[in-house]
Scaffold this motif. Sequence first.
Motif, PDB file in Angstrom:
ATOM      1  N   MET A   1       0.842  -1.171   0.000  1.00 51.13           N
ATOM      2  CA  MET A   1       0.000   0.000   0.000  1.00 51.13           C
ATOM      3  C   MET A   1       0.890   1.237   0.000  1.00 51.13           C
ATOM      4  SD  MET A   1      -3.138   0.732   2.508  1.00 51.13           S
ATOM      5  CE  MET A   1      -2.691   1.888   3.751  1.00 51.13           C
ATOM      6  N   GLY A   2       0.724   2.105  -0.982  1.00 57.72           N
ATOM      7  CA  GLY A   2       1.540   3.296  -1.101  1.00 57.72           C
ATOM      8  C   GLY A   2       1.028   4.413  -0.212  1.00 57.72           C
ATOM      9  N   ARG A   3       1.846   5.435  -0.092  1.00 57.63           N
ATOM     10  CA  ARG A   3       1.444   6.556   0.734  1.00 57.63           C
ATOM     11  C   ARG A   3       0.438   7.421  -0.025  1.00 57.63           C
ATOM     12  NH1 ARG A   3       4.147  11.287  -0.553  1.00 57.63           N
ATOM     13  NH2 ARG A   3       5.797  11.018  -2.069  1.00 57.63           N
ATOM     14  N   LYS A   4      -0.365   8.171   0.721  1.00 60.08           N
ATOM     15  CA  LYS A   4      -1.369   9.029   0.109  1.00 60.08           C
ATOM     16  C   LYS A   4      -0.690  10.293  -0.419  1.00 60.08           C
ATOM     17  CE  LYS A   4      -5.670  11.331   0.954  1.00 60.08           C
ATOM     18  NZ  LYS A   4      -6.393  12.138   1.901  1.00 60.08           N
ATOM     19  N   VAL A   5      -1.002  10.655  -1.643  1.00 60.38           N
ATOM     20  CA  VAL A   5      -0.416  11.819  -2.284  1.00 60.38           C
ATOM     21  C   VAL A   5      -1.451  12.930  -2.284  1.00 60.38           C
ATOM     22  CG1 VAL A   5       0.599  12.699  -4.413  1.00 60.38           C
ATOM     23  CG2 VAL A   5       1.002  10.343  -3.740  1.00 60.38           C
ATOM     24  N   LYS A   6      -1.045  14.134  -1.856  1.00 58.55           N
ATOM     25  CA  LYS A   6      -1.988  15.238  -1.756  1.00 58.55           C
ATOM     26  C   LYS A   6      -2.381  15.772  -3.140  1.00 58.55           C
ATOM     27  CE  LYS A   6      -2.790  19.469   0.805  1.00 58.55           C
ATOM     28  NZ  LYS A   6      -2.273  20.394   1.812  1.00 58.55           N
ATOM     29  N   TYR A   7      -1.404  15.927  -4.022  1.00 61.99           N
ATOM     30  CA  TYR A   7      -1.667  16.439  -5.367  1.00 61.99           C
ATOM     31  C   TYR A   7      -1.248  15.388  -6.383  1.00 61.99           C
ATOM     32  CZ  TYR A   7      -1.935  20.901  -2.912  1.00 61.99           C
ATOM     33  OH  TYR A   7      -2.271  21.917  -2.048  1.00 61.99           O
ATOM     34  N   SER A   8      -2.116  15.112  -7.321  1.00 65.84           N
ATOM     35  CA  SER A   8      -1.811  14.106  -8.338  1.00 65.84           C
ATOM     36  C   SER A   8      -0.832  14.670  -9.367  1.00 65.84           C
ATOM     37  CB  SER A   8      -3.095  13.664  -9.043  1.00 65.84           C
ATOM     38  OG  SER A   8      -3.605  14.713  -9.840  1.00 65.84           O
ATOM     39  N   TYR A   9      -0.237  13.759 -10.105  1.00 62.37           N
ATOM     40  CA  TYR A   9       0.711  14.129 -11.148  1.00 62.37           C
ATOM     41  C   TYR A   9       0.033  14.998 -12.205  1.00 62.37           C
ATOM     42  CZ  TYR A   9       3.397  13.543 -15.439  1.00 62.37           C
ATOM     43  OH  TYR A   9       4.066  13.772 -16.607  1.00 62.37           O
ATOM     44  N   GLU A  10      -1.173  14.608 -12.601  1.00 62.84           N
ATOM     45  CA  GLU A  10      -1.901  15.348 -13.635  1.00 62.84           C
ATOM     46  C   GLU A  10      -2.194  16.781 -13.185  1.00 62.84           C
ATOM     47  OE1 GLU A  10      -2.923  12.300 -12.509  1.00 62.84           O
ATOM     48  OE2 GLU A  10      -2.220  11.128 -14.209  1.00 62.84           O
ATOM     49  N   PHE A  11      -2.580  16.936 -11.910  1.00 62.62           N
ATOM     50  CA  PHE A  11      -2.877  18.258 -11.378  1.00 62.62           C
ATOM     51  C   PHE A  11      -1.621  19.130 -11.382  1.00 62.62           C
ATOM     52  CE2 PHE A  11      -3.074  21.140  -7.705  1.00 62.62           C
ATOM     53  CZ  PHE A  11      -4.191  21.892  -8.056  1.00 62.62           C
ATOM     54  N   LYS A  12      -0.513  18.585 -10.922  1.00 59.91           N
ATOM     55  CA  LYS A  12       0.743  19.347 -10.892  1.00 59.91           C
ATOM     56  C   LYS A  12       1.155  19.766 -12.296  1.00 59.91           C
ATOM     57  CE  LYS A  12       2.850  17.025  -6.899  1.00 59.91           C
ATOM     58  NZ  LYS A  12       3.983  16.189  -6.485  1.00 59.91           N
ATOM     59  N   LEU A  13       1.071  18.816 -13.235  1.00 62.74           N
ATOM     60  CA  LEU A  13       1.478  19.094 -14.614  1.00 62.74           C
ATOM     61  C   LEU A  13       0.597  20.176 -15.229  1.00 62.74           C
ATOM     62  CD1 LEU A  13       3.439  18.254 -16.836  1.00 62.74           C
ATOM     63  CD2 LEU A  13       1.762  16.549 -17.568  1.00 62.74           C
ATOM     64  N   ARG A  14      -0.712  20.094 -14.976  1.00 64.70           N
ATOM     65  CA  ARG A  14      -1.638  21.098 -15.526  1.00 64.70           C
ATOM     66  C   ARG A  14      -1.314  22.490 -14.972  1.00 64.70           C
ATOM     67  NH1 ARG A  14      -6.465  22.637 -13.395  1.00 64.70           N
ATOM     68  NH2 ARG A  14      -6.603  20.765 -12.135  1.00 64.70           N
ATOM     69  N   CYS A  15      -1.069  22.584 -13.662  1.00 60.12           N
ATOM     70  CA  CYS A  15      -0.754  23.881 -13.047  1.00 60.12           C
ATOM     71  C   CYS A  15       0.556  24.455 -13.595  1.00 60.12           C
ATOM     72  CB  CYS A  15      -0.663  23.742 -11.533  1.00 60.12           C
ATOM     73  SG  CYS A  15      -2.236  23.390 -10.739  1.00 60.12           S
ATOM     74  N   VAL A  16       1.557  23.611 -13.717  1.00 63.97           N
ATOM     75  CA  VAL A  16       2.864  24.070 -14.216  1.00 63.97           C
ATOM     76  C   VAL A  16       2.754  24.523 -15.665  1.00 63.97           C
ATOM     77  CG1 VAL A  16       5.176  23.270 -14.842  1.00 63.97           C
ATOM     78  CG2 VAL A  16       4.239  22.710 -12.598  1.00 63.97           C
ATOM     79  N   GLU A  17       2.046  23.760 -16.486  1.00 64.92           N
ATOM     80  CA  GLU A  17       1.909  24.133 -17.898  1.00 64.92           C
ATOM     81  C   GLU A  17       1.095  25.400 -18.072  1.00 64.92           C
ATOM     82  OE1 GLU A  17       0.551  20.578 -19.827  1.00 64.92           O
ATOM     83  OE2 GLU A  17       2.607  19.837 -20.079  1.00 64.92           O
ATOM     84  N   GLU A  18       0.083  25.595 -17.207  1.00 65.81           N
ATOM     85  CA  GLU A  18      -0.681  26.848 -17.278  1.00 65.81           C
ATOM     86  C   GLU A  18       0.221  28.035 -16.981  1.00 65.81           C
ATOM     87  OE1 GLU A  18      -4.422  27.302 -15.239  1.00 65.81           O
ATOM     88  OE2 GLU A  18      -4.972  25.245 -15.705  1.00 65.81           O
ATOM     89  N   ALA A  19       1.077  27.884 -15.993  1.00 69.56           N
ATOM     90  CA  ALA A  19       1.959  28.996 -15.614  1.00 69.56           C
ATOM     91  C   ALA A  19       3.036  29.248 -16.673  1.00 69.56           C
ATOM     92  CB  ALA A  19       2.605  28.714 -14.264  1.00 69.56           C
ATOM     93  N   LEU A  20       3.553  28.186 -17.299  1.00 68.90           N
ATOM     94  CA  LEU A  20       4.652  28.346 -18.243  1.00 68.90           C
ATOM     95  C   LEU A  20       4.192  28.599 -19.673  1.00 68.90           C
ATOM     96  CD1 LEU A  20       7.115  25.572 -17.003  1.00 68.90           C
ATOM     97  CD2 LEU A  20       7.219  28.035 -16.567  1.00 68.90           C
ATOM     98  N   ASN A  21       3.205  27.849 -20.120  1.00 68.34           N
ATOM     99  CA  ASN A  21       2.844  27.879 -21.537  1.00 68.34           C
ATOM    100  C   ASN A  21       1.726  28.856 -21.878  1.00 68.34           C
ATOM    101  OD1 ASN A  21       4.750  25.884 -21.859  1.00 68.34           O
ATOM    102  ND2 ASN A  21       3.259  24.228 -21.768  1.00 68.34           N
ATOM    103  N   LYS A  22       0.874  29.185 -20.928  1.00 67.98           N
ATOM    104  CA  LYS A  22      -0.265  30.047 -21.242  1.00 67.98           C
ATOM    105  C   LYS A  22      -0.029  31.489 -20.818  1.00 67.98           C
ATOM    106  CE  LYS A  22      -3.579  26.307 -21.219  1.00 67.98           C
ATOM    107  NZ  LYS A  22      -4.793  25.774 -20.650  1.00 67.98           N
ATOM    108  N   ASN A  23       1.221  31.811 -20.527  1.00 74.35           N
ATOM    109  CA  ASN A  23       1.613  33.178 -20.172  1.00 74.35           C
ATOM    110  C   ASN A  23       0.772  33.754 -19.032  1.00 74.35           C
ATOM    111  OD1 ASN A  23       3.639  33.194 -22.082  1.00 74.35           O
ATOM    112  ND2 ASN A  23       2.264  33.927 -23.692  1.00 74.35           N
ATOM    113  N   ARG A  24       0.504  32.914 -18.040  1.00 70.53           N
ATOM    114  CA  ARG A  24      -0.201  33.389 -16.853  1.00 70.53           C
ATOM    115  C   ARG A  24       0.808  33.507 -15.721  1.00 70.53           C
ATOM    116  NH1 ARG A  24      -5.071  29.807 -15.428  1.00 70.53           N
ATOM    117  NH2 ARG A  24      -5.201  31.361 -13.809  1.00 70.53           N
ATOM    118  N   SER A  25       0.509  34.374 -14.792  1.00 66.49           N
ATOM    119  CA  SER A  25       1.437  34.533 -13.673  1.00 66.49           C
ATOM    120  C   SER A  25       1.295  33.345 -12.719  1.00 66.49           C
ATOM    121  CB  SER A  25       1.156  35.840 -12.923  1.00 66.49           C
ATOM    122  OG  SER A  25      -0.059  35.738 -12.214  1.00 66.49           O
TER     123      SER A  25
END
Length: 176
Positions: free
Chosen positions: A1-25
């Motif tokens: 049984m793995g440990r519980k992760v607060k933020y999923s990989y998909e969520f992190k990737l979406r947030c990072v790409e929004e900040a980098l690729n969509k020219n948002r702060s």
Amino acid sequence: MGRKVKYSYEFKLRCVEEALNKNRSIKSVATEEGLNLSNLKFWISFYNKYGAKGLIPRQTQSYTLDFRCKVLDSISKKFLSLNEACLEFNIPSRSTIINWQQRFEHYGIEGLLDKPRGRPKSMTYKRAKKKSDKPLTREEELLLEIESLRAENALLKKLQALIQAKEAERNKKRKP
């Protein structure tokens, strides 16, 4: 049984790409997603250095004593921040380094050693002496008999004390 992760990989990737690729702060993305600004900056720095693999949640990892010493030594010599040290040595959490620092301050190098977790594998108890094929000498027989008589005597004394305590209690109840 793995440990519980607060933020999923998909969520992190979406947030990072929004900040980098969509020219948002970074601040607007963090506010919109309900994140701490420093977490998003941390994810972005891992993404920039290690790519999308840097955002993948990791299983509990065990680090060697040499690695821990190397990290703490480079923090003190190069004056690295926790974020910089995590990024340089690919450690996913700042709290890992904080724990190492605290244990090192309190216990020295011994504090950095891995401690066994959980219950010990075998309970410690006194083992009975192995019986040998040789017959006991007269002295050994007498010592065993003395030991058993002492145990029996102690048991009878405790039993007598319990009986007297109960009788005393009954007598107190009878004499109001």
